[in-house]
Enzyme design. Structure first.
Site, PDB file in Angstrom:
ATOM      1  N   LYS A 136       0.847  -1.202   0.000  1.00 14.54           N
ATOM      2  CA  LYS A 136       0.000   0.000   0.000  1.00 14.54           C
ATOM      3  C   LYS A 136       0.881   1.252   0.000  1.00 14.54           C
ATOM      4  O   LYS A 136       2.076   1.176   0.315  1.00 14.54           O
ATOM      5  CB  LYS A 136      -0.895  -0.026   1.243  1.00 14.54           C
ATOM      6  CG  LYS A 136      -0.117  -0.031   2.552  1.00 14.54           C
ATOM      7  CD  LYS A 136      -0.985  -0.523   3.700  1.00 14.54           C
ATOM      8  CE  LYS A 136      -0.181  -0.441   5.004  1.00 14.54           C
ATOM      9  NZ  LYS A 136      -0.835  -1.174   6.093  1.00 14.54           N
ATOM     10  N   TYR A 144      17.383  29.857   7.036  1.00 12.33           N
ATOM     11  CA  TYR A 144      16.305  30.598   7.678  1.00 12.33           C
ATOM     12  C   TYR A 144      16.530  30.724   9.184  1.00 12.33           C
ATOM     13  O   TYR A 144      16.935  29.755   9.839  1.00 12.33           O
ATOM     14  CB  TYR A 144      14.975  29.868   7.462  1.00 12.33           C
ATOM     15  CG  TYR A 144      14.348  30.125   6.111  1.00 12.33           C
ATOM     16  CD1 TYR A 144      14.009  31.406   5.699  1.00 12.33           C
ATOM     17  CD2 TYR A 144      14.079  29.066   5.257  1.00 12.33           C
ATOM     18  CE1 TYR A 144      13.420  31.625   4.457  1.00 12.33           C
ATOM     19  CE2 TYR A 144      13.492  29.269   4.018  1.00 12.33           C
ATOM     20  CZ  TYR A 144      13.160  30.561   3.622  1.00 12.33           C
ATOM     21  OH  TYR A 144      12.579  30.770   2.407  1.00 12.33           O
TER      22      TYR A 144
END
Ligand SMILES: *Cc1c(COP(=O)(O)O)cnc(C)c1O
Length: 353
Positions: free
Chosen positions: A46, A256
């Site tokens: 899956k 950042y």
């Protein structure tokens, strides 16, 4: 003369790729099949084989001898059928709508029946071979033990009678209780094969094996229980190209919010990987990459598409070179606080697979 692009599908190679060790994948399935004793190992594929790509994973597992595959959604069926036969595929969510049931009829893929409503829908669509999920403690999907006597279930042509363990990676009394309930279910509804164990459940012993086991995470290098570690190999290694090499002076900051300040002059590399690719900000200041045996620590914040690594001790690593993330799942889970499952399924579509 420049390179002439003849079509928009003539894409240049991506600067990100997932290195998939097919030998390790095959060796993991074989190890899990062996550990399953008299039972056969299937495979949970899956979520695009936990993010690795079913087109790559399913053929490798088939070549190893795997004959039973599990996906969650109907939308996942088509990709698996390009490489596997319909009779070997089960859809765990089952038929939610009549079109789901009709699709299963048309493709010969097995629905996993999870409720009396789904059983009714399947029989109304024509019935035939299916699996049945019985809930033994998860309280998520599956018919209850009390419902097993319902006449409607007797009309089903059940291949695999399934249940799913709540906490196979732990030593908890719940495992024993679920195993007893599953054994009880086996005596109460007609079926061909019985299946309980996911990856971790395989290590709980013969009582948990039944006829078929359903490993997922351990195939892909996850280690659900420490005693399984010696039998399992790492399968996936995220790799990225260095886009740019820079020099920063002592006292300069990187990325950042200036969370990293260079303590001395440094040589650094900017890589084409960020949180949009599933390399989440929890790796900021903690992640490590590797180039020719040298460790390259992540410096400062991971941003959306870029991350910076320390190249000070790797003077030969240059722009355009490829480096490999430290991504051994058990250790990565400890470092980041993410689960081994999340670490795999997060890896984004910008990775070449
Ligand atoms: C995902 C899943 C598995 C595989 O579980 P792992 O813990 O990854 O081995 C097995 N059975 C069912 C029903 C699942 O949903």
């Amino acid at each position: 003369m420049g390179h002439h692009v003849t079509s928009y599908s003539d894409l240049p190679a991506p600067a990100l790729r997932l290195d998939l060790d097919q030998d390790a994948l095959q060796s993991n399935w074989r190890a899990l099949d062996r550990m399953s004793g008299g039972a056969r190992a299937g495979a949970a594929v899956k979520a695009d084989a936990y993010g690795l790509g079913v087109h790559k994973v399913v053929p490798v597992l088939q070549a190893a001898g795997c004959d039973d595959f599990f996906v969650a959604h109907w939308s996942e069926v088509r990709a698996v059928l390009e490489v596997a036969s319909p009779g070997s595929l089960s859809v765990l969510h089952g038929p939610l709508t009549p079109p789901d049931a009709a699709y299963a009829q048309a493709t010969d893929v097995k629905p996993v029946i999870n409720s009396l409503e789904q059983a009714r829908r399947w029989i109304d669509a024509g019935g035939g071979r299916c699996d049945l999920m019985v809930d033994t403690g998860m309280n998520r999907l599956g018919v209850t033990l009390d419902q097993l006597g319902e006449p409607m279930l007797a009309q089903l042509e059940i291949d695999v009678l399934l249940s799913h363990l709540v906490a196979a990676e732990e030593d908890t009394p719940l495992n024993v209780i679920q195993c007893e309930r599953w054994n009880d279910a086996r005596t109460r509804v007609r079926h061909k094969r019985a299946s309980l164990a996911n990856s971790g459940g395989i290590a709980l012993g013969e009582a948990y094996h039944g006829d078929l086991t359903r490993p997922g995470i351990a195939l892909y290098g996850g280690v659900p229980r420490p005693e399984m570690a010696p039998m399992l190999r790492q399968v996936v290694r995220p790799q990225t190209a260095i886009l740019q090499v820079r020099h920063v002076e002592a006292g300069e900051t990187i990325g950042y919010n200036a969370t990293f300040t260079a303590p001395a002059a440094m040589r650094v590399g900017t890589i084409a990987l960020g949180y949009a690719d599933g390399y989440l900000r929890c790796w900021s200041g903690k992640g490590r990459f590797c180039a020719a045996g040298t460790i390259l620590p992540v410096l400062g914040r991971v941003s959306m598409d870029l991350t910076v690594v320390d190249l000070t001790h790797a003077p030969d690593v240059a722009e355009g070179d490829w480096i490999t993330a430290d991504y051994a799942l058990p250790q990565a889970a400890v470092t980041t606080g993410l689960s081994q499952y999340e670490l795999l399924t997060l890896l984004g579509r910008r990775f070449g697979r």
